[in-house]
Design an enzyme around this catalytic site. Structure first.
Site, short mmCIF file in Angstrom:
data_model
loop_
_atom_site.label_atom_id
_atom_site.label_comp_id
_atom_site.label_asym_id
_atom_site.label_seq_id
_atom_site.Cartn_x
_atom_site.Cartn_y
_atom_site.Cartn_z
N ALA A 86 36.83 43.91 35.37
CA ALA A 86 38.02 43.16 35.81
C ALA A 86 39.05 44.06 36.48
CB ALA A 86 38.64 42.44 34.62
N ASP A 87 38.81 45.36 36.46
CA ASP A 87 39.77 46.30 37.04
C ASP A 87 39.77 46.18 38.57
OD1 ASP A 87 41.36 49.01 36.31
OD2 ASP A 87 40.30 49.25 38.21
N ILE A 88 40.94 45.97 39.15
CA ILE A 88 41.06 45.77 40.60
C ILE A 88 40.63 47.01 41.36
CG2 ILE A 88 42.71 45.34 42.46
CD1 ILE A 88 44.29 43.59 40.51
N GLY A 89 40.97 48.20 40.82
CA GLY A 89 40.59 49.44 41.48
C GLY A 89 39.08 49.61 41.59
N TRP A 149 37.26 55.16 40.79
CA TRP A 149 38.72 55.23 40.92
C TRP A 149 39.09 56.39 41.84
CZ3 TRP A 149 39.65 54.80 34.96
CH2 TRP A 149 39.82 53.45 34.61
#
Length: 288
Positions: free
Chosen positions: A241-244, A283
């Protein structure tokens, strides 16, 4: 004052690690001198200095502190924070056989660095929820500067007991939402009262920890995964779910739109059992 020289197995690129740590204004570091001042969160907070004196392939460090009686405890915490017991050689070799080969070559030897204490991972994760990264970093810094304290010029997050005594209206002028302020204060109360014991929690499996954490107001799967990865250094976490992460995968695989959960699962299969390192390097691939 004590000083200890530590040598570890390479690769370990402390300079790339420092460049990532430099994104947080709370971190007191000097990239030219290759050192960072580390807050040690114990009953009596203190500061240790970690300075690189080796190379990526032959890493070596000088660690120094003020209190001889806490030396062993500080060294143990430093080893944990900087993950010096983890060999990156096998992890690097694993990813050279995967679709992440190129970014592992570019960022060769970049280690996972833990937050300075697991408690601050939860605090920071709650503050960072659903806001732009630049604002999240600024808001966290303002929170710490307002309610925390310093030792030898190094900022420390306010203790759980301090946060537990705050009122939402004290956080609202800092641009906290009412709900986020309540979440943070509730977390402080749970930790201060020992209802949430992070040391005991750390002994559980990943799934057991997630199950316990999501019972807390304001803590969802993303925050629980952040705690496992950045707080405890668990090696196989992939916060889809992390946008990055979504942005990095979209760029890496030249997708027209952000990847679906199914696509992310498919891409990530070959990265196991080191998904946390895949996460870090993804990231890193989109960071300055």
């Amino acid at each position: 004052m004590w000083k200890e020289k530590i040598e570890i197995a390479g690769p370990y690129n402390f300079d790339l690690a420092l460049s990532r740590l430099a994104m947080d204004p709370l971190n007191q570091l000097n990239q030219k001198e290759r050192l960072i001042r580390v807050p040690i969160y114990e009953d009596q907070p203190e500061v240790a200095i970690v300075q690189a004196i080796g190379t990526t392939d032959q890493p070596a460090f000088l660690i120094s502190g003020h209190k001889e009686k806490t030396k062993e405890k500080v060294l143990k915490r430093i080893f944990s924070i900087f993950q010096w017991n983890i060999s990156l050689k096998d992890i690097h070799a694993h990813f050279l056989k995967t679709s992440l080969k190129d970014i592992f070559i570019v960022h060769h030897g970049t280690p996972i660095i833990l937050d300075f204490t697991p408690y601050t991972t939860l605090v920071k994760s709650i503050i960072h929820q659903q806001v732009h990264m630049k604002f999240a970093i600024s808001l966290t810094a303002t929170f710490v500067q307002t309610f925390g304290f310093q030792v030898d010029g190094v900022p420390f997050y306010p203790s759980p007991a301090t946060i537990a005594e705050l009122k939402p209206e004290q956080l609202r002028p800092l641009k906290f939402s009412q709900r986020k302020a309540e979440y943070l204060i509730d977390l402080g109360k749970r930790i201060a009262s020992k209802e949430l014991n992070l040391d005991e929690l750390a002994k559980l499996s990943d799934e057991e920890i997630k199950k316990e954490l999501v019972k807390i107001r304001g803590v969802g799967p993303w925050t629980a995964q952040s705690f496992l990865l950045s707080g405890l250094g668990r090696p196989n976490l992939f916060p889809m779910a992390d946008i990055g992460i979504q942005k990095a995968i979209k760029s890496l695989f030249t997708l027209e739109q952000k990847p679906t959960q199914t696509e992310m699962l498919e891409y990530s299969r070959e990265w196991e059992p080191y998904l946390s390192y895949a996460t870090l390097y993804l990231w890193r691939s989109i960071e300055p």
